[in-house]
Scaffold this motif. Sequence first.
Motif, PDB file in Angstrom:
ATOM      1  N   ALA A  48     -86.463  78.838  50.954  1.00 38.31           N
ATOM      2  CA  ALA A  48     -87.133  79.705  51.923  1.00 38.31           C
ATOM      3  C   ALA A  48     -87.348  81.120  51.384  1.00 38.31           C
ATOM      4  O   ALA A  48     -86.605  81.606  50.545  1.00 38.31           O
ATOM      5  N   ASP A  51     -88.117  86.123  54.772  1.00 37.84           N
ATOM      6  CA  ASP A  51     -88.524  86.114  56.186  1.00 37.84           C
ATOM      7  C   ASP A  51     -88.165  84.793  56.861  1.00 37.84           C
ATOM      8  O   ASP A  51     -87.702  84.776  58.005  1.00 37.84           O
ATOM      9  N   GLN A  52     -88.382  83.690  56.151  1.00 38.29           N
ATOM     10  CA  GLN A  52     -88.020  82.386  56.704  1.00 38.29           C
ATOM     11  C   GLN A  52     -86.508  82.277  56.871  1.00 38.29           C
ATOM     12  O   GLN A  52     -86.025  81.741  57.868  1.00 38.29           O
ATOM     13  N   ARG A  55     -85.222  83.828  60.008  1.00 37.83           N
ATOM     14  CA  ARG A  55     -85.447  83.023  61.210  1.00 37.83           C
ATOM     15  C   ARG A  55     -84.536  81.792  61.256  1.00 37.83           C
ATOM     16  O   ARG A  55     -84.094  81.380  62.319  1.00 37.83           O
TER      17      ARG A  55
END
Length: 117
Positions: A48, A51-52, A55
């Motif tokens: 990832a 940013d991923q 989350r």
Amino acid sequence: EALHWAQVACRVPLDFRSMAGKEQCPKEDYAHLLTVAETQQILHLLKATPDQEARMLPLFFKRNLESQGGGKDAHLADVILFAMAAAASAKLKKPSLWREFWQRSSGQTQAMLAFCF
């Protein structure tokens, strides 16, 4: 070194000759400590973007660690060891992921100890 820690924790007899020349342990050495879902989620986290990660990490911790009763400290250590071994074998650097694991391990001795390996 991490394999040594796991063997000591599991009371497995140590054979240092078999470890000679190994710089790191393959992720398979730790995969049995986690569920299949956890290993898949960690491998996905390693791929990832930051940013991923931001989350996905809260959901990962909520699903796999916060819902556990006793043994959460040891399980977080297992997660960290697997993630580090998987990242090393894929030659990935994930400073944001390690920072989050470190923050989550605050005050949990075994989880913090996992970073020494």
